[in-house]
Design a protein around this motif. Structure first.
Motif, PDB file in Angstrom:
ATOM      1  N   THR A  84       1.086  -1.303   0.084  1.00  0.00           N
ATOM      2  CA  THR A  84       0.063   0.352  -0.409  1.00  0.00           C
ATOM      3  C   THR A  84       0.959   1.441   0.332  1.00  0.00           C
ATOM      4  O   THR A  84       0.561   2.706   0.238  1.00  0.00           O
ATOM      5  N   LEU A  85       2.192   0.841   0.882  1.00  0.00           N
ATOM      6  CA  LEU A  85       3.131   2.400   0.637  1.00  0.00           C
ATOM      7  C   LEU A  85       3.947   2.441  -0.400  1.00  0.00           C
ATOM      8  O   LEU A  85       5.131   3.432  -0.365  1.00  0.00           O
ATOM      9  N   HIS A 103       2.512   2.466  15.479  1.00  0.00           N
ATOM     10  CA  HIS A 103       2.404   4.010  14.758  1.00  0.00           C
ATOM     11  C   HIS A 103       3.809   5.343  14.870  1.00  0.00           C
ATOM     12  O   HIS A 103       4.298   6.111  13.893  1.00  0.00           O
ATOM     13  N   SER A 105       6.641   3.758  14.309  1.00  0.00           N
ATOM     14  CA  SER A 105       8.249   3.209  13.107  1.00  0.00           C
ATOM     15  C   SER A 105       8.203   4.136  11.819  1.00  0.00           C
ATOM     16  O   SER A 105       7.629   5.116  11.624  1.00  0.00           O
ATOM     17  N   THR A 106       9.817   3.545  11.811  1.00  0.00           N
ATOM     18  CA  THR A 106       9.540   5.183  10.456  1.00  0.00           C
ATOM     19  C   THR A 106       8.804   4.665   9.320  1.00  0.00           C
ATOM     20  O   THR A 106       8.476   5.439   8.603  1.00  0.00           O
ATOM     21  N   ILE A 107       8.173   3.385   8.555  1.00  0.00           N
ATOM     22  CA  ILE A 107       7.703   3.388   7.981  1.00  0.00           C
ATOM     23  C   ILE A 107       6.296   2.241   8.673  1.00  0.00           C
ATOM     24  O   ILE A 107       6.432   1.016   9.234  1.00  0.00           O
ATOM     25  N   VAL A 108       5.523   2.711   8.495  1.00  0.00           N
ATOM     26  CA  VAL A 108       4.014   2.476   9.017  1.00  0.00           C
ATOM     27  C   VAL A 108       3.828   1.015   8.164  1.00  0.00           C
ATOM     28  O   VAL A 108       2.718   2.355   7.636  1.00  0.00           O
ATOM     29  N   LEU A 109       3.830   0.116   8.147  1.00  0.00           N
ATOM     30  CA  LEU A 109       2.893  -0.925   7.708  1.00  0.00           C
ATOM     31  C   LEU A 109       1.986  -1.069   8.478  1.00  0.00           C
ATOM     32  O   LEU A 109       1.448  -0.908   9.460  1.00  0.00           O
ATOM     33  N   ASP A 110       0.760  -1.479   7.165  1.00  0.00           N
ATOM     34  CA  ASP A 110      -0.803  -1.458   7.096  1.00  0.00           C
ATOM     35  C   ASP A 110      -0.706  -2.973   6.301  1.00  0.00           C
ATOM     36  O   ASP A 110      -1.377  -2.990   5.408  1.00  0.00           O
ATOM     37  N   LYS A 163       2.855  -8.134   2.450  1.00  0.00           N
ATOM     38  CA  LYS A 163       2.642  -7.721   1.280  1.00  0.00           C
ATOM     39  C   LYS A 163       3.176  -6.103   0.450  1.00  0.00           C
ATOM     40  O   LYS A 163       3.629  -5.545  -0.068  1.00  0.00           O
TER      41      LYS A 163
ATOM     42  N   MET B 210      -8.417   3.316   7.382  1.00  0.00           N
ATOM     43  CA  MET B 210      -7.165   3.055   6.999  1.00  0.00           C
ATOM     44  C   MET B 210      -7.069   0.885   7.810  1.00  0.00           C
ATOM     45  O   MET B 210      -6.553   0.119   7.314  1.00  0.00           O
ATOM     46  N   ARG B 213      -9.494  -0.537   5.006  1.00  0.00           N
ATOM     47  CA  ARG B 213      -9.759  -0.132   3.167  1.00  0.00           C
ATOM     48  C   ARG B 213      -9.473  -1.316   2.120  1.00  0.00           C
ATOM     49  O   ARG B 213      -9.798  -1.243   1.186  1.00  0.00           O
ATOM     50  N   ASP B 214      -8.793  -2.358   2.976  1.00  0.00           N
ATOM     51  CA  ASP B 214      -8.796  -4.130   2.585  1.00  0.00           C
ATOM     52  C   ASP B 214      -9.804  -5.059   1.991  1.00  0.00           C
ATOM     53  O   ASP B 214     -10.069  -5.195   1.259  1.00  0.00           O
ATOM     54  N   LEU B 218     -10.594  -5.498  -1.565  1.00  0.00           N
ATOM     55  CA  LEU B 218     -10.051  -6.663  -2.205  1.00  0.00           C
ATOM     56  C   LEU B 218     -11.393  -7.360  -2.572  1.00  0.00           C
ATOM     57  O   LEU B 218     -11.515  -8.503  -3.856  1.00  0.00           O
ATOM     58  N   ASP B 397       2.733   7.062   6.849  1.00  0.00           N
ATOM     59  CA  ASP B 397       2.280   6.531   7.180  1.00  0.00           C
ATOM     60  C   ASP B 397       0.936   6.332   6.521  1.00  0.00           C
ATOM     61  O   ASP B 397       0.556   7.522   5.953  1.00  0.00           O
ATOM     62  N   PRO B 398       0.078   5.268   6.515  1.00  0.00           N
ATOM     63  CA  PRO B 398      -1.227   5.451   5.797  1.00  0.00           C
ATOM     64  C   PRO B 398      -2.058   6.450   6.299  1.00  0.00           C
ATOM     65  O   PRO B 398      -2.829   7.104   5.324  1.00  0.00           O
TER      66      PRO B 398
END
Lengths: 170, 482
Positions: A84-85, A103, A105-110, A163, B210, B213-214, B218, B397-398
């Motif tokens: 998603t990013l 929240h 994190s440097t890169i926030v994974l969703d 993902k 956020m 959304r999946d 999907l 961040d999303p």
């Protein structure tokens, strides 16, 4: 007030207004053409700074002599290539990069497959970037191999977390 | 935070990595801000010379006042959000300053002064701008990280609904010329809660989408090149649609309704990357608007005035109640402005009369600055929106991505709805042009909006994000290639 003065002011004002717009566009020109942001500071040092940037030395070892074996091949950014990013980049500057759902994190994974503190990427003392799985549930994969120990990352090698795929680039 | 300062004085830090990286560009911002303060002062002098043949007496204090506001904003950004986007603050300052000048210019109009309800609007607007900058400063200082807003996802939903419903509460809500979008607070004046709801709602949508959304992206079937969502996934969009229709029916305000629904569709599209949501959104809003217009007389009038402004003008001149000549006057104002305009202070846009300095302020720009000036103004808005979208792209961040998109989308929609309404592209609605139009709620809310966007962009552009405290950082064994 004479007609002439007012006409001059009218046209002058429009010119100034447009000048502002043009100056503002100049400021974001780098975004539009995707060029690298130029370094600040005096011109004299630009060359030296770029050298330092290419070396990618972490702050702890700022006195490291130049001409390391990786000199040219040091990655300068981390790019998210899937997930998603996608398209997000992070400049690599010697700091630790954390990945996860937390929240802060440097890169926030969703991503349902990511743990809250999933992995981190950091430079070791020689400036080699290392990826380490932080005990995640679903694992971190480097080139299809699940990580068990902190492992050096090659340029362009895909690191997969759920993902999301990231890689280091020059 | 030593890297913050080193980027400005890189002279003796050549060997540190901290001096390298994304420049903070605060000095660029300062230079642009100075420029953005000088332009309105120039305009102010121009208006004074054109109307009274003399430089207005308040020129110095006005310039200093605007400069002070901009300076305070800049210093706070420099201190608390050093890597924030360098363009948004100057752009907002310029628009706010130009708005002040044009409001002051309309204050000088004898026709408007003769009106019963005349009050000097410019001093008030200056006060509102100061309040707006105070809100901006408060957002920058107290919102250390936009991600904390994510915790308030569902509280924001309740808050936004409350703000939207407030104008309907008997005794509190106030019906002004057919639209119930104000609330009256004794001693404080009137507030337009919808302006603030816009921001709160963006927080809710961002937090909600956020998480969901999946499921929305999907689970879908493909049909004629479009992904059709499952019936139950349509729930949220139908709920938001229903609420925006209710706003349209009970508050009879097309603008607010369009703004909220549009913002949701934009965020839904960005979150799911499914074009089908846009198609659905457009169909639903068109159906809703047509449906409501079929029985709501206020909306019907607006549509009539949009389709045939000349007829509306004639009816108004004949003294038929419920008609207004404003739409036609605004179009004439644009027309008489031509390409280069009549010059500041030399137009006749005060003929629009009521709301000339709020809903119709763009017409004054159109007449006195001409097509060239209006294009420049619209480009300034476009640049603010572009910076917002850029911030969303850069956010890591999303939630920040969605929030930035939502806020800049709402800002853009608002500009579109107002400018389109005044120019006759869409039916006119009573919304305010952000920063420019006279109105306290609008100025304050939009400054707060810019504050949040700057906070997100600061987080996104900050070169060395503080790594999360990692308890086992020391114990980690590193396998080194040797």
């Amino acid at each position: 007030m004479s007609e002439l003065t007012l006409t001059v002011m009218r046209l002058g004002f429009l010119a100034v207004l447009w000048l502002f717009v043009i100056v503002a566009v100049q400021v974001i020109r780098s975004d539009l053409f995707g060029t690298r942001v130029t370094q600040r500071g005096s011109r004299r040092e630009a060359g030296r700074q770029q050298q330092a940037a290419a070396r990618q030395a972490p702050p702890q070892q700022r006195q490291q002599p130049a001409g390391g074996r990786r000199g040219r091949n040091a990655p300068t950014k981390l790019v998210v290539t899937e997930g998603t990013l996608t398209g997000t980049t992070v400049a690599l500057q010697g700091q630790t990069i954390t990945l996860g759902r937390a929240h802060d994190s440097t890169i926030v994974l969703d991503d349902d497959y990511a743990s809250s503190r999933h992995a981190r990427i950091y430079p070791d003392r020689d400036g080699q970037w290392i990826v380490e799985d932080l005990g995640s549930t679903n694992g971190t994969y480097l080139d299809r191999n699940r990580l068990t120990t902190p492992t050096p990352i090659a340029l362009g090698a895909p690191i997969r977390i759920g993902k999301t795929v990231i890689e280091l680039r020059k | 935070m030593s890297s913050t300062n080193t980027s400005h004085s890189a002279t003796h830090h050549t060997s540190t990595i901290g001096a390298i990286g994304a420049p903070s560009r605060r000095n660029t911002e300062l230079a642009l801000l100075a420029f953005a303060v000088v332009i309105p002062v120039f305009a102010y002098a121009n208006v004074g010379l054109a109307i009274n043949d003399s430089v207005p007496p308040g020129l110095l204090s006005y310039g200093l006042g605007l400069g002070l506001l901009a300076g305070v904003g800049h210093l706070v950004v420099r201190k608390f959000a050093p890597y924030a986007d360098p363009l948004m603050l100057p752009l907002a300052t310029l628009l706010n300053g130009l708005g002040l000048v044009v409001i002051w210019r309309l204050d000088q109009s004898e026709k408007l002064q003769a009106s019963r309800t005349f009050v000097e609007a410019a001093p008030r607007q200056l006060m509102y701008s100061a309040l707006g900058v105070a809100f901006f400063v408060a957002v920058i200082i107290f919102l250390k990280d936009h991600r904390v807003l994510q915790r308030y996802t569902y509280i924001s939903m309740a808050g936004a609904l409350l703000l939207l419903v407030l104008p309907l509460v008997p005794g509190l809500g106030k019906n002004v010329f057919g639209a119930r979008i104000w609330i009256q607070i004794p001693g404080l004046g009137t507030i337009q809660p919808g302006e603030f709801a816009k921001i709160v709602l963006a927080v809710f949508f961002a937090g909600y989408l956020m998480v969901k959304r999946d499921a929305l992206a999907l689970a879908s079937r493909r049909f004629m090149g479009l992904y059709l969502p499952r019936g139950r996934d349509l729930g949220p969009i139908i709920v938001v649609w229903a609420i925006s229709i209710l706003i349209l029916v009970f508050e009879t305000d097309l603008g607010t309704s369009l703004l909220f629904f549009g913002m949701f569709v934009i965020m839904l599209y960005v979150a799911t990357e499914r074009t089908s949501w846009i198609v659905f959104g457009l169909l639903m809003s068109a159906a809703g608007a047509v449906g409501v217009a079929s029985f709501e007389t206020h909306v019907q009038q607006r549509v009539q005035a949009w389709l045939d402004p000349m007829n509306e003008f004639k009816l108004s001149r004949q003294g038929v109640l419920g008609h207004t000549e404003q739409s036609m006057q605004a179009l004439w104002a644009f027309g008489s402005g031509g390409t280069l305009g009549t010059g500041l202070g030399q137009g006749n846009s005060d003929l629009i009369g009521f709301a000339a300095n709020s809903d119709f302020i763009l017409a004054t720009f159109g007449e006195e600055l001409g097509l060239a000036g209006v294009m420049a103004i619209l480009l300034l808005y476009g640049l603010i929106i572009e910076r917002g979208v850029r911030t969303a792209l850069a956010a890591r961040d999303p939630f920040g991505k969605l929030l930035a998109i939502g806020l800049s989308g709402a800002f853009g929609l608002q500009v579109f709805v107002v400018a389109g309404g005044v120019m006759g592209l869409i039916p006119l609605t009573g919304m305010t042009l952000p920063f420019v139009a006279y109105g306290g709620s609008s100025v304050i809310a939009n400054w707060a909006l810019i504050g949040i966007l700057l906070r997100i962009s600061d987080t996104a552009r900050r070169p060395a994000p503080a790594p999360a405290a990692n308890p086992d950082a020391e114990m980690t064994q590193v396998v080194r290639p040797s």
